[in-house]
Write a protein that holds these residues in place. Structure first.
Motif, PDB file in Angstrom:
ATOM      1  N   LEU A  70       0.586   8.904  12.624  1.00  0.00           N
ATOM      2  CA  LEU A  70       0.330  10.265  12.135  1.00  0.00           C
ATOM      3  C   LEU A  70      -0.250  10.241  10.723  1.00  0.00           C
ATOM      4  CD1 LEU A  70       0.619  13.313  12.695  1.00  0.00           C
ATOM      5  CD2 LEU A  70       2.953  13.167  11.805  1.00  0.00           C
ATOM      6  N   ALA A  71       0.227   9.313   9.906  1.00  0.00           N
ATOM      7  CA  ALA A  71      -0.230   9.238   8.512  1.00  0.00           C
ATOM      8  C   ALA A  71      -1.595   8.577   8.377  1.00  0.00           C
ATOM      9  CB  ALA A  71       0.798   8.466   7.674  1.00  0.00           C
ATOM     10  N   THR A  72      -1.992   7.755   9.363  1.00  0.00           N
ATOM     11  CA  THR A  72      -3.275   7.034   9.234  1.00  0.00           C
ATOM     12  C   THR A  72      -4.462   7.983   9.222  1.00  0.00           C
ATOM     13  OG1 THR A  72      -3.534   6.703  11.632  1.00  0.00           O
ATOM     14  CG2 THR A  72      -2.366   4.984  10.410  1.00  0.00           C
ATOM     15  N   GLU A  73      -4.274   9.189   9.763  1.00  0.00           N
ATOM     16  CA  GLU A  73      -5.385  10.133   9.853  1.00  0.00           C
ATOM     17  C   GLU A  73      -5.578  10.935   8.569  1.00  0.00           C
ATOM     18  OE1 GLU A  73      -7.139  10.016  12.516  1.00  0.00           O
ATOM     19  OE2 GLU A  73      -5.796   8.940  13.882  1.00  0.00           O
ATOM     20  N   LEU A  74      -4.641  10.830   7.634  1.00  0.00           N
ATOM     21  CA  LEU A  74      -4.645  11.712   6.464  1.00  0.00           C
ATOM     22  C   LEU A  74      -5.126  10.981   5.213  1.00  0.00           C
ATOM     23  CD1 LEU A  74      -1.200  13.368   7.224  1.00  0.00           C
ATOM     24  CD2 LEU A  74      -3.460  14.299   7.715  1.00  0.00           C
ATOM     25  N   GLU A  75      -5.943  11.651   4.418  1.00  0.00           N
ATOM     26  CA  GLU A  75      -6.557  11.003   3.269  1.00  0.00           C
ATOM     27  C   GLU A  75      -5.593  10.770   2.114  1.00  0.00           C
ATOM     28  OE1 GLU A  75     -10.116  12.993   2.123  1.00  0.00           O
ATOM     29  OE2 GLU A  75     -11.178  12.491   3.980  1.00  0.00           O
ATOM     30  N   ASP A  76      -4.462  11.509   2.084  1.00  0.00           N
ATOM     31  CA  ASP A  76      -3.502  11.295   0.995  1.00  0.00           C
ATOM     32  C   ASP A  76      -2.410  10.312   1.396  1.00  0.00           C
ATOM     33  OD1 ASP A  76      -2.300  12.940   2.844  1.00  0.00           O
ATOM     34  OD2 ASP A  76      -1.332  14.240   1.370  1.00  0.00           O
ATOM     35  N   SER A  77      -2.664   9.520   2.427  1.00  0.00           N
ATOM     36  CA  SER A  77      -1.675   8.546   2.882  1.00  0.00           C
ATOM     37  C   SER A  77      -1.591   7.367   1.919  1.00  0.00           C
ATOM     38  CB  SER A  77      -2.029   8.042   4.281  1.00  0.00           C
ATOM     39  OG  SER A  77      -3.316   7.450   4.285  1.00  0.00           O
ATOM     40  N   SER A  78      -0.446   6.670   1.975  1.00  0.00           N
ATOM     41  CA  SER A  78      -0.210   5.527   1.091  1.00  0.00           C
ATOM     42  C   SER A  78      -0.105   4.249   1.900  1.00  0.00           C
ATOM     43  CB  SER A  78       1.096   5.717   0.300  1.00  0.00           C
ATOM     44  OG  SER A  78       1.031   6.863  -0.502  1.00  0.00           O
ATOM     45  N   GLU A  79      -0.908   3.258   1.511  1.00  0.00           N
ATOM     46  CA  GLU A  79      -0.802   1.919   2.068  1.00  0.00           C
ATOM     47  C   GLU A  79      -0.378   0.984   0.945  1.00  0.00           C
ATOM     48  OE1 GLU A  79      -3.895   1.134   5.428  1.00  0.00           O
ATOM     49  OE2 GLU A  79      -4.948   2.298   3.911  1.00  0.00           O
ATOM     50  N   LEU A  80       0.316  -0.096   1.307  1.00  0.00           N
ATOM     51  CA  LEU A  80       0.792  -1.015   0.280  1.00  0.00           C
ATOM     52  C   LEU A  80      -0.369  -1.730  -0.394  1.00  0.00           C
ATOM     53  CD1 LEU A  80       3.957  -2.640   1.923  1.00  0.00           C
ATOM     54  CD2 LEU A  80       3.815  -0.680   0.398  1.00  0.00           C
ATOM     55  N   GLU A  81      -0.186  -2.036  -1.675  1.00  0.00           N
ATOM     56  CA  GLU A  81      -1.203  -2.740  -2.459  1.00  0.00           C
ATOM     57  C   GLU A  81      -0.659  -4.091  -2.909  1.00  0.00           C
ATOM     58  OE1 GLU A  81      -4.134  -1.526  -2.507  1.00  0.00           O
ATOM     59  OE2 GLU A  81      -3.643   0.468  -1.740  1.00  0.00           O
ATOM     60  N   GLU A  82      -1.527  -4.887  -3.518  1.00  0.00           N
ATOM     61  CA  GLU A  82      -1.146  -6.246  -3.937  1.00  0.00           C
ATOM     62  C   GLU A  82       0.045  -6.259  -4.890  1.00  0.00           C
ATOM     63  OE1 GLU A  82      -4.350  -9.082  -5.009  1.00  0.00           O
ATOM     64  OE2 GLU A  82      -5.699  -7.452  -4.452  1.00  0.00           O
ATOM     65  N   THR A  83       0.176  -5.206  -5.673  1.00  0.00           N
ATOM     66  CA  THR A  83       1.250  -5.165  -6.669  1.00  0.00           C
ATOM     67  C   THR A  83       2.600  -4.797  -6.060  1.00  0.00           C
ATOM     68  OG1 THR A  83       0.566  -2.899  -7.167  1.00  0.00           O
ATOM     69  CG2 THR A  83      -0.275  -4.633  -8.608  1.00  0.00           C
ATOM     70  N   ASP A  84       2.605  -4.364  -4.796  1.00  0.00           N
ATOM     71  CA  ASP A  84       3.853  -3.949  -4.154  1.00  0.00           C
ATOM     72  C   ASP A  84       4.637  -5.154  -3.646  1.00  0.00           C
ATOM     73  OD1 ASP A  84       3.617  -1.081  -4.347  1.00  0.00           O
ATOM     74  OD2 ASP A  84       2.030  -1.194  -2.844  1.00  0.00           O
ATOM     75  N   ASN A  85       5.949  -5.052  -3.760  1.00  0.00           N
ATOM     76  CA  ASN A  85       6.852  -6.088  -3.264  1.00  0.00           C
ATOM     77  C   ASN A  85       7.643  -5.485  -2.112  1.00  0.00           C
ATOM     78  OD1 ASN A  85       9.039  -7.812  -2.789  1.00  0.00           O
ATOM     79  ND2 ASN A  85       9.319  -8.319  -4.949  1.00  0.00           N
ATOM     80  N   LYS A  86       7.424  -6.005  -0.892  1.00  0.00           N
ATOM     81  CA  LYS A  86       8.046  -5.378   0.280  1.00  0.00           C
ATOM     82  C   LYS A  86       9.571  -5.427   0.232  1.00  0.00           C
ATOM     83  CE  LYS A  86       6.152  -8.221   3.309  1.00  0.00           C
ATOM     84  NZ  LYS A  86       5.772  -8.824   4.606  1.00  0.00           N
ATOM     85  N   ALA A  87      10.123  -6.373  -0.518  1.00  0.00           N
ATOM     86  CA  ALA A  87      11.577  -6.454  -0.638  1.00  0.00           C
ATOM     87  C   ALA A  87      12.139  -5.263  -1.419  1.00  0.00           C
ATOM     88  CB  ALA A  87      11.980  -7.758  -1.319  1.00  0.00           C
ATOM     89  N   LEU A  88      11.322  -4.672  -2.274  1.00  0.00           N
ATOM     90  CA  LEU A  88      11.766  -3.574  -3.123  1.00  0.00           C
ATOM     91  C   LEU A  88      11.087  -2.249  -2.792  1.00  0.00           C
ATOM     92  CD1 LEU A  88      11.560  -5.498  -6.542  1.00  0.00           C
ATOM     93  CD2 LEU A  88      13.530  -5.293  -5.025  1.00  0.00           C
ATOM     94  N   SER A  89      10.140  -2.265  -1.875  1.00  0.00           N
ATOM     95  CA  SER A  89       9.292  -1.118  -1.607  1.00  0.00           C
ATOM     96  C   SER A  89      10.025  -0.012  -0.855  1.00  0.00           C
ATOM     97  CB  SER A  89       8.071  -1.568  -0.790  1.00  0.00           C
ATOM     98  OG  SER A  89       7.419  -0.472  -0.198  1.00  0.00           O
ATOM     99  N   ASP A  90      10.003   1.205  -1.404  1.00  0.00           N
ATOM    100  CA  ASP A  90      10.525   2.371  -0.688  1.00  0.00           C
ATOM    101  C   ASP A  90       9.733   2.614   0.590  1.00  0.00           C
ATOM    102  OD1 ASP A  90      12.636   2.984  -2.337  1.00  0.00           O
ATOM    103  OD2 ASP A  90      11.946   4.997  -2.832  1.00  0.00           O
ATOM    104  N   GLN A  91       8.415   2.469   0.488  1.00  0.00           N
ATOM    105  CA  GLN A  91       7.576   2.773   1.655  1.00  0.00           C
ATOM    106  C   GLN A  91       7.920   1.874   2.840  1.00  0.00           C
ATOM    107  OE1 GLN A  91       3.311   3.343   1.144  1.00  0.00           O
ATOM    108  NE2 GLN A  91       2.906   2.144   2.980  1.00  0.00           N
ATOM    109  N   SER A  92       8.024   0.575   2.617  1.00  0.00           N
ATOM    110  CA  SER A  92       8.345  -0.346   3.712  1.00  0.00           C
ATOM    111  C   SER A  92       9.697  -0.009   4.328  1.00  0.00           C
ATOM    112  CB  SER A  92       8.337  -1.793   3.219  1.00  0.00           C
ATOM    113  OG  SER A  92       7.029  -2.251   3.046  1.00  0.00           O
ATOM    114  N   LEU A  93      10.655   0.360   3.480  1.00  0.00           N
ATOM    115  CA  LEU A  93      11.989   0.692   3.988  1.00  0.00           C
ATOM    116  C   LEU A  93      11.948   1.987   4.804  1.00  0.00           C
ATOM    117  CD1 LEU A  93      14.927  -0.208   4.060  1.00  0.00           C
ATOM    118  CD2 LEU A  93      15.328   1.148   1.989  1.00  0.00           C
ATOM    119  N   ILE A  94      11.191   2.974   4.345  1.00  0.00           N
ATOM    120  CA  ILE A  94      11.064   4.238   5.080  1.00  0.00           C
ATOM    121  C   ILE A  94      10.476   3.988   6.471  1.00  0.00           C
ATOM    122  CG2 ILE A  94       9.751   6.411   5.174  1.00  0.00           C
ATOM    123  CD1 ILE A  94      10.084   6.417   2.022  1.00  0.00           C
ATOM    124  N   VAL A  95       9.404   3.206   6.529  1.00  0.00           N
ATOM    125  CA  VAL A  95       8.762   2.923   7.818  1.00  0.00           C
ATOM    126  C   VAL A  95       9.693   2.098   8.704  1.00  0.00           C
ATOM    127  CG1 VAL A  95       6.758   1.913   8.978  1.00  0.00           C
ATOM    128  CG2 VAL A  95       6.468   3.043   6.771  1.00  0.00           C
TER     129      VAL A  95
END
Length: 367
Positions: A70-95
């Protein structure tokens, strides 16, 4: 209580339950949620994951999110970047929590509790971290996952208004790439399947979206000295492809995930404004050839530093996408590829978690 493997990829979250090899895949992408105007409801829950997530580990709590497709279609969506750490990332935990809740209550074997208004899903999970972050963040990663979380579905088809109490009793964290080799070396019952892998010195190149991990596995144990990770992955090449496609053709992919999906399906023709079409394959070829040269160079350097390595397995979603380019770049250097490359880690996480729970012979892989 079920056992599941979950691969928190920077591009997508993959889940496999013990006893099945059928993966559940959710793009690792979110955008703030809101009341949607729905003209026609989606035909499956995973196409419209619309949730509010509560977890003690989240900084942004009790927020509404559109997750995955659902989020892939929206322009204000957030994808992880090089500076993100998946161990600490809110986004990864939400998904991850959304995917576990969704897969838990839609499983054929699930039966809702009769004594509670909320659905309840109880799990032991196996998962992994990149080589470079494993030692420092494994413990905190486990602590963020373990515990009770709550997910409420909103406009998701078939799941409107359902509240899920997700209890993760234990999280067993492995090294990305190493778990894949464990999967290749063993049968589902954890008995040895491949003596060469089990008893040998095996190099691994696990190509993800933001990282490339090169662990060395020596008789099913991680070689602390020669294992290595690079903060570089397929996203480093997908992002410039998106920019160049937009510059050349005026066609904007709303997300990295949408471009990756097109490439995976070998759909290189795009529709231009008007009735014209164009192919993006030459642009993809240019950047993927560069990526392959860089990755093969990393493999050769690792092999030179550790000449005991008997063979090199190239795995992960990036390996599947780059395979023809890697073979060309490698020349006479033989690299090994496997079917379902992007699933090898998550299948390995299930086995490593089961071996730990059983106090099996391979538990040292997660120590």
């Amino acid at each position: 209580m079920r056992l599941a493997g979950i691969d928190l990829g920077n591009d997508s979250i993959k889940i496999v339950y013990d006893g099945t090899n059928e993966p559940i895949t959710v793009p690792n992408i979110v955008t703030p949620g809101y009341d949607r105007h729905i003209f026609q409801e989606e035909d499956a829950p995973h196409k419209a994951l619309d949730v509010t997530v509560y977890s003690p580990a989240l900084t942004l709590n009790n927020r509404r999110w559109f997750v995955g497709q659902l989020a892939t279609e929206l322009e204000d969506s957030s994808e992880l970047e090089e500076t993100d750490n998946k161990a600490l990332s809110d986004q990864s935990l939400i998904v991850a929590l959304t995917a576990l809740a969704y897969s838990g209550i839609t499983a054929p074997s699930y039966s809702p509790p009769s004594y509670s208004q909320a659905d309840e899903v109880e799990l032991v999970i196996g998962t992994g971290l990149p080589v470079r972050t494993y030692a420092k963040y494994r413990e905190s990663f486990e602590q963020r996952l373990v515990g009770e979380h709550e997910i409420v579905f909103h406009s998701t088809p078939q799941l409107h208004g359902r509240k899920v109490k997700l209890r993760i009793r234990k999280a067993v964290v492995s090294i990305e790439g190493a778990a894949a080799i464990f999967n290749l070396a063993t049968h589902d019952n954890l008995q040895v399947r491949d003596e060469e892998i089990y008893g040998g010195v095996i190099g691994v190149c696990e190509i993800g979206a933001l990282t490339t991990d090169l662990p060395v596995i020596r008789r099913m144990a991680i070689d602390n000295h020669f294992s290595y990770g690079e903060q570089m992955g397929l996203a480093n090449y997908l992002d410039p492809i998106r920019r160049e496609v937009e510059d050349q053709f005026g066609y904007a992919f709303p997300s990295r995930a949408k471009l990756a999906q097109r490439i995976k399906q070998r759909e290189f023709v795009i529709q231009r404004i008007g009735e014209g079409q164009a192919t993006i394959k030459p642009i993809v070829d240019t950047y993927f050839s560069r990526a392959a040269v860089r990755i093969v160079d990393l493999i050769k350097k690792r092999w030179k530093k550790c000449p005991d390595i008997q063979c090199f397995y190239v795995i992960g979603g990036g390996a599947a996408a780059l395979k023809p380019y890697l073979i060309e770049a490698a020349g006479p250097v033989k690299l090994r590829f496997v079917p379902d490359s992007e699933l090898q880690n998550v299948l390995g996480y299930v086995k490593v978690a089961r071996s730990r729970m059983n106090q099996g012979a391979f538990a040292e892989m997660t120590n």
